[in-house]
Write a protein that holds these residues in place. Sequence first.
Motif, short mmCIF file in Angstrom:
data_model
loop_
_atom_site.label_atom_id
_atom_site.label_comp_id
_atom_site.label_asym_id
_atom_site.label_seq_id
_atom_site.Cartn_x
_atom_site.Cartn_y
_atom_site.Cartn_z
N MET A 1 0.73 -1.08 -0.19
CA MET A 1 0.00 -0.15 0.12
C MET A 1 0.87 1.30 0.00
O MET A 1 1.91 1.20 0.34
CB MET A 1 -1.12 0.00 1.12
N MET A 2 0.19 2.26 -0.46
CA MET A 2 1.15 3.37 -0.75
C MET A 2 0.17 4.72 -0.50
O MET A 2 -0.85 4.69 -0.86
CB MET A 2 1.69 3.56 -2.26
N LYS A 3 0.69 5.81 0.50
CA LYS A 3 -0.19 6.93 0.55
C LYS A 3 0.26 7.93 -0.49
O LYS A 3 1.40 8.13 -0.75
CB LYS A 3 0.15 7.21 1.96
N VAL A 4 -0.69 8.46 -0.99
CA VAL A 4 -0.63 9.42 -2.05
C VAL A 4 -1.34 10.81 -1.62
O VAL A 4 -2.52 10.66 -1.17
CB VAL A 4 -0.79 9.19 -3.44
N ARG A 5 -0.73 11.91 -2.24
CA ARG A 5 -1.82 13.11 -1.93
C ARG A 5 -2.39 13.53 -3.18
O ARG A 5 -1.53 13.46 -4.26
CB ARG A 5 -0.91 14.32 -1.53
N MET A 6 -3.57 13.65 -3.31
CA MET A 6 -4.08 13.93 -4.59
C MET A 6 -3.87 15.25 -5.10
O MET A 6 -3.79 16.32 -4.44
CB MET A 6 -5.71 13.92 -4.55
N LEU A 7 -3.51 15.44 -6.38
CA LEU A 7 -3.24 16.87 -6.81
C LEU A 7 -4.23 17.26 -7.89
O LEU A 7 -4.36 18.48 -8.15
CB LEU A 7 -1.93 16.64 -7.81
N GLU A 8 -5.32 16.56 -8.24
CA GLU A 8 -6.56 16.99 -8.89
C GLU A 8 -7.54 16.06 -8.44
O GLU A 8 -7.58 14.99 -7.94
CB GLU A 8 -6.26 16.79 -10.35
N GLN A 9 -8.71 16.60 -8.70
CA GLN A 9 -9.91 15.63 -8.47
C GLN A 9 -10.33 14.56 -9.50
O GLN A 9 -10.25 14.92 -10.49
CB GLN A 9 -11.33 16.84 -8.40
N VAL A 10 -10.50 13.39 -8.80
CA VAL A 10 -10.88 12.37 -9.42
C VAL A 10 -12.55 12.29 -9.42
O VAL A 10 -13.06 12.00 -8.12
CB VAL A 10 -10.26 10.97 -9.10
N THR A 11 -13.33 12.08 -10.18
CA THR A 11 -14.66 12.18 -10.20
C THR A 11 -15.05 10.70 -9.92
O THR A 11 -14.36 9.70 -10.06
CB THR A 11 -15.22 12.55 -11.60
N GLY A 12 -16.29 10.45 -9.23
CA GLY A 12 -16.77 9.02 -9.07
C GLY A 12 -16.43 8.79 -7.66
O GLY A 12 -15.91 9.60 -6.81
N THR A 13 -16.57 7.27 -7.46
CA THR A 13 -15.83 6.92 -6.36
C THR A 13 -15.15 5.32 -6.35
O THR A 13 -15.03 5.15 -7.53
CB THR A 13 -17.14 6.19 -5.49
N ARG A 14 -14.50 5.19 -5.40
CA ARG A 14 -13.72 4.12 -5.27
C ARG A 14 -14.04 3.32 -4.39
O ARG A 14 -13.99 3.61 -3.02
CB ARG A 14 -12.03 4.41 -4.91
N ASN A 15 -14.39 2.06 -4.55
CA ASN A 15 -14.86 1.02 -3.44
C ASN A 15 -16.12 2.01 -2.67
O ASN A 15 -16.43 1.70 -1.39
CB ASN A 15 -13.94 0.55 -2.32
N GLY A 16 -17.00 2.47 -3.57
CA GLY A 16 -18.04 3.27 -2.82
C GLY A 16 -18.00 4.67 -2.04
O GLY A 16 -18.77 4.94 -1.17
N VAL A 17 -16.71 4.95 -2.05
CA VAL A 17 -16.32 6.03 -1.24
C VAL A 17 -15.69 7.27 -2.37
O VAL A 17 -14.92 6.86 -3.09
CB VAL A 17 -15.16 5.84 -0.20
N ALA A 18 -16.13 8.35 -2.09
CA ALA A 18 -15.79 9.63 -2.89
C ALA A 18 -14.25 9.61 -3.16
O ALA A 18 -13.74 9.71 -1.83
CB ALA A 18 -16.40 10.70 -2.69
N TRP A 19 -13.48 10.05 -4.02
CA TRP A 19 -12.12 10.37 -3.91
C TRP A 19 -11.90 11.64 -3.05
O TRP A 19 -12.75 12.50 -3.27
CB TRP A 19 -11.63 10.50 -5.52
N PRO A 20 -10.66 11.61 -2.57
CA PRO A 20 -10.45 12.87 -1.84
C PRO A 20 -10.27 14.14 -2.55
O PRO A 20 -9.96 14.02 -3.90
CB PRO A 20 -9.16 12.54 -1.06
N ALA A 21 -10.53 15.20 -2.11
CA ALA A 21 -10.33 16.51 -3.00
C ALA A 21 -8.84 16.85 -3.00
O ALA A 21 -8.18 16.27 -2.59
CB ALA A 21 -10.85 17.60 -2.28
#
Length: 54
Positions: A1-21
């Motif tokens: 597993m790897m922790k990443v910081r989002m740089l842009e918004q991803v639409t939709g969900t991943r495993n039923g959870v919205a992507w972080p802003a």
Amino acid sequence: MMKVRMLEQVTGTRNGVAWPAPGGVVDLPDGEARKLLEQGRAEPVDTAKKRGRD
């Protein structure tokens, strides 16, 4: 597993959870994280710390 910081918004969900802003952190399987890194949509959390963001 790897922790990443989002740089842009991803639409939709991943495993039923919205992507972080943008700026949000998410823990992803290595392969999925690498794809986002290669696309420039996220950065590794360790890199963000070196840049003084944390």
